[in-house]
Design a protein around this motif. Structure first.
Motif, PDB file in Angstrom:
ATOM      1  N   VAL A   1     -13.460  -9.679  -0.495  1.00 18.55           N
ATOM      2  CA  VAL A   1     -14.556  -8.988   0.180  1.00 18.55           C
ATOM      3  C   VAL A   1     -14.390  -7.503  -0.082  1.00 18.55           C
ATOM      4  O   VAL A   1     -13.299  -6.963   0.074  1.00 18.55           O
ATOM      5  CB  VAL A   1     -14.529  -9.248   1.697  1.00 18.55           C
ATOM      6  N   LEU A   2     -15.443  -6.870  -0.523  1.00 15.97           N
ATOM      7  CA  LEU A   2     -15.391  -5.420  -0.643  1.00 15.97           C
ATOM      8  C   LEU A   2     -15.962  -4.844   0.644  1.00 15.97           C
ATOM      9  O   LEU A   2     -17.116  -5.080   0.967  1.00 15.97           O
ATOM     10  CB  LEU A   2     -16.224  -4.948  -1.829  1.00 15.97           C
TER      11      LEU A   2
ATOM     12  N   TRP B   1     -18.165 -10.973  -1.624  1.00 15.31           N
ATOM     13  CA  TRP B   1     -19.047 -10.383  -0.621  1.00 15.31           C
ATOM     14  C   TRP B   1     -18.882  -8.875  -0.591  1.00 15.31           C
ATOM     15  O   TRP B   1     -17.868  -8.384  -0.128  1.00 15.31           O
ATOM     16  CB  TRP B   1     -18.718 -10.927   0.774  1.00 15.31           C
ATOM     17  N   PRO B   2     -19.834  -8.140  -1.055  1.00 15.14           N
ATOM     18  CA  PRO B   2     -19.770  -6.693  -0.884  1.00 15.14           C
ATOM     19  C   PRO B   2     -20.384  -6.290   0.460  1.00 15.14           C
ATOM     20  O   PRO B   2     -21.514  -6.666   0.769  1.00 15.14           O
ATOM     21  CB  PRO B   2     -20.600  -6.152  -2.055  1.00 15.14           C
ATOM     22  N   LEU B   3     -19.604  -5.567   1.252  1.00 14.37           N
ATOM     23  CA  LEU B   3     -20.109  -5.068   2.531  1.00 14.37           C
ATOM     24  C   LEU B   3     -20.097  -3.544   2.492  1.00 14.37           C
ATOM     25  O   LEU B   3     -19.114  -2.935   2.079  1.00 14.37           O
ATOM     26  CB  LEU B   3     -19.226  -5.541   3.685  1.00 14.37           C
TER      27      LEU B   3
ATOM     28  N   TYR C   1      -7.522 -17.666   2.579  1.00 11.18           N
ATOM     29  CA  TYR C   1      -7.380 -16.291   3.051  1.00 11.18           C
ATOM     30  C   TYR C   1      -8.528 -15.422   2.558  1.00 11.18           C
ATOM     31  O   TYR C   1      -9.138 -15.699   1.534  1.00 11.18           O
ATOM     32  CB  TYR C   1      -6.065 -15.684   2.566  1.00 11.18           C
ATOM     33  N   THR C   2      -8.760 -14.366   3.315  1.00  8.59           N
ATOM     34  CA  THR C   2      -9.788 -13.404   2.953  1.00  8.59           C
ATOM     35  C   THR C   2      -9.115 -12.069   2.727  1.00  8.59           C
ATOM     36  O   THR C   2      -8.300 -11.642   3.533  1.00  8.59           O
ATOM     37  CB  THR C   2     -10.822 -13.270   4.086  1.00  8.59           C
ATOM     38  N   LEU C   3      -9.443 -11.435   1.623  1.00  5.21           N
ATOM     39  CA  LEU C   3      -8.863 -10.136   1.314  1.00  5.21           C
ATOM     40  C   LEU C   3      -9.982  -9.101   1.254  1.00  5.21           C
ATOM     41  O   LEU C   3     -10.880  -9.202   0.415  1.00  5.21           O
ATOM     42  CB  LEU C   3      -8.127 -10.196  -0.024  1.00  5.21           C
ATOM     43  N   CYS C   4      -9.936  -8.127   2.175  1.00  6.09           N
ATOM     44  CA  CYS C   4     -10.941  -7.070   2.186  1.00  6.09           C
ATOM     45  C   CYS C   4     -10.377  -5.854   1.470  1.00  6.09           C
ATOM     46  O   CYS C   4      -9.241  -5.453   1.715  1.00  6.09           O
ATOM     47  CB  CYS C   4     -11.300  -6.677   3.613  1.00  6.09           C
TER      48      CYS C   4
END
Lengths: 151, 510
Positions: free
Chosen positions: B258-259, B283-285, B215-218
């Motif tokens: 992910v930010l 990953w900072p976005l 899973y990806t958590l933003c």
């Protein structure tokens, strides 16, 4: 949250002072050279100083009025529309500064000021887009701690 | 000279001249003075034209006027040593002769252009040459702009290339005016959207199979992980939300963190480095990765290069996630309350999602819609636990614990991997027998991992940071060096070229 700038009501004071300083420093250079060149030999230093003393604060004041007014309008627009639109603030600034010249002058000043600020904003967006390429996230480099424990 | 001055005179001494006689020797060439032509202006203009002491036009006039000159009453004049007296009272009292004033206005209007009369020359003769030059320039500029914009539109509306035609089949090639216009607009729209789209088609690199987090958590930054406040005394200060370190460290074992923030890179990057020095956020976005749509910034997850059924985004602003609201958990903004528990209380829920390996997180989020997720989750968990215990008791009385377990496992085959207990963990069967649920086991394991992680950070954190800083300094030095060499390369290009060719030949030979 731009931490380089103060929040809204205070930023007006900040901008006013900054613009005044910019105008005063620029005016010192400009009018120093001008006063120097326009003085007779033997009085050039004195001429430069006189010109600076007379004109640099005035130029600073003009810059300051522009900056403070722009910042005020910017804050007002931000407060009303909840987003940043520099060109709208520029429109009002240009108009307000030219209002003593009458309706026509105010209109022209407002439009040209708005265009100027829109161009500046556009250039800023262009630059942001240009430099955005450098922020591309590449090849996974998992945190060392995670790797050691969980892998 | 005298003639030209005449019309301007009355402004200064009109109020005294009522008693003067009417001059008879006005030169007929002056149209203003012609009797009967302009009755209103004559009253003031004609008498006033003569009495000025500085313009004695002819000897005849002087002779006539000398005896008539009134002797001013000096005693009535104001004392100018005290400053210039105000005339306001005098004027507001209506003492000013209205008709005389209008006469002056007209006089002023007609005598523009150096005092010469209107109509002597065509109006265009009174425009100065510099003004005329400016007008000409403006005309040219306008014409140039017009030609350029028309030409630009015509060029924009040119026929598609073969490649472009494939991309835009809805507007065909052709010579009709509307098609031309549509093509121009489509091209223009492309240019605009280039600046509104996220910087990249794929914001994240492809998922790495060795990085085993499905899973990806933003997460958003401002008012979720940190809160900035400004005071006059201290300027900007940023506060970490209570438990944010725990939140990030703990969930990093389940999620790809992910930010995703709307703050621009230049402002957000230092904040993130400070907040998360060990890079638990993979990953900072920043703003560059967001989309600008209808005047609003949107975090469009479809650019994330991840399966959207496995992506959760936690945000504080529903506007920012309006592209995929079904993936979003909206938290109220954290305003700096030091006793806040909102963020940390989400951890059990997020852990549960990972434990249960849901196929589509959007359904789970949907089932919690409109509720306060932590309390709702606790309620459901309590219910499930009661159920679980009841069943366990029933099974125990029947004496068939194993059969229940197998049926339980059979329901969720995806959990089989979890059943393989690592060392230092009790057998899942024993755990179940003790009344533990699946998530309890996961929780225990997660806590153990988390504690080990913290221990590791305490031991080696300093070292890692130092190493990273050293590496960064080294990279910076190298970049500086290469920049310098390329800069000085301007001054001695031959050497550089030689070196370049020699290295290239070396590589070839090797």
């Amino acid at each position: 949250m731009d931490h380089g700038r103060d929040p809204c009501p205070w930023v007006i004071l900040n901008d006013f002072g900054g613009a005044f300083a910019m105008g005063a420093v620029g005016g010192t250079i400009w009018h120093g050279v001008k006063g120097f060149r326009n003085s007779p030999y033997g009085e050039r230093r004195l001429g430069a100083i006189t010109a600076i003393k007379m004109r640099a604060p005035v130029l600073g004041g003009n810059f300051g009025v522009w900056g403070g007014m722009f910042s005020t309008f910017d804050c007002a627009v931000k407060g009303l529309r909840k987003k940043e639109d520099a060109y709208i603030a520029g429109f009002f600034t240009g108009g307000a500064l030219a209002i003593r010249g009458g309706y026509k002058a105010a209109r022209n000043g407002a439009i040209s000021c708005a265009i100027l600020l829109a161009v500046i904003e556009g250039v800023g967006i262009g630059f942001q887009k240009m430099f955005a390429g450098a922020t591309k996230l590449e090849a996974p480099q998992p945190p060392p701690s995670n790797e050691k424990i969980l892998a | 000279m005298a003639k030209e001055n005449k019309p301007q005179q009355p402004r200064f001494n009109k109020s005294q001249n009522s008693g003067l006689q009417r001059p008879t020797n006005v030169p007929p060439s002056n149209p203003n003075a012609t009797p009967g032509s302009k009755p209103s202006s004559q009253q003031a203009a004609q008498p006033a034209a003569q009495p000025s002491p500085q313009t004695p036009p002819t000897p005849q006039q002087e002779e006539q006027q000398q005896p008539e000159e009134p002797i001013p009453d000096l005693s009535k004049l104001p004392d100018l040593t005290q400053g210039i007296p105000s005339t306001l009272e005098y004027e507001t009292a209506g003492a000013t002769n209205r008709s005389a004033l209008t006469a002056v206005d007209e006089e002023a209007a007609t005598s523009s252009g150096g005092g010469r009369a209107k109509g002597e020359l065509p109006a265009s003769a009174y425009i100065s040459s510099s003004e005329r030059r400016r007008q000409k320039l403006a005309m040219w500029a306008l014409a140039f702009t017009g030609v350029l914009s028309v030409g630009g539109i015509v060029y924009l509306g040119r026929d598609w290339d073969e490649e472009e035609l494939k991309k835009k089949p809805e507007v065909p090639n052709g010579w009709s005016l509307s098609l031309w216009w549509k093509r121009a607009m489509a091209r223009l729209g492309d240019t605009v959207t280039y600046y509104q789209e996220p910087a990249f088609e794929k914001l994240l690199p492809d998922p790495d199979p060795s990085f085993e987090r499905p899973y990806t958590l933003c997460l958003s930054l401002e008012d979720l992980l940190v809160h900035s406040e400004w005071t006059r005394e201290h300027g900007w200060r940023v506060a970490k939300r209570p438990g944010v370190d725990y939140f990030l460290h703990y969930l990093s074992q389940y999620y790809e963190l992910v930010l995703f923030t709307t703050v621009p890179f230049a402002i957000g990057e230092p904040l993130v480095r400070k907040l998360d020095p060990y890079r638990f956020i993979m990953w900072p976005l920043f703003r560059e990765a967001t989309k600008y749509k209808d005047g609003e910034i949107v975090k469009d997850l479809s650019y994330l290069n991840r399966d959207l059924s496995k992506v959760i985004i936690i945000d504080t602003n529903p506007e920012h996630v309006r592209a995929q609201p079904e993936n979003a958990i909206i938290l109220p903004k954290w305003t700096g309350d030091p006793k806040d528990k909102e963020l940390v209380s989400l951890v059990p829920f997020l852990e549960f999602i990972h434990t249960m390996q849901y196929n589509d997180v959007r359904k789970v989020i949907k089932s919690f819609e409109g509720t306060h997720i932590p309390t709702e989750f606790a309620r459901r968990e309590a219910l499930a636990r009661a159920e679980h215990n009841k069943r366990l008791q029933a099974k125990a009385s029947h004496g068939g614990g194993m059969s229940w377990l197998s049926s339980h496992l059979g329901l969720k085959p995806s959990n089989m991997s979890l059943m393989v207990a690592p060392e230092g963990e009790e057998n899942p069967q024993e755990a179940f027998a003790k009344g533990k649920m699946l998530q309890d086991i996961a929780r225990e394991r997660g806590l153990r991992n988390y504690l080990a992680l913290e221990e590791e950070i305490r031991k080696n954190g300093e070292k890692w940071l130092k190493e990273e800083q050293e590496a960064m300094e080294k990279a910076q030095k190298e970049a500086m060096k290469s920049m310098k060499s390329s800069f000085f390369g301007w001054f001695r290009p031959s050497e550089e070229q030689n070196a370049g060719t020699s290295t290239s030949t070396e590589t070839k030979s090797s």
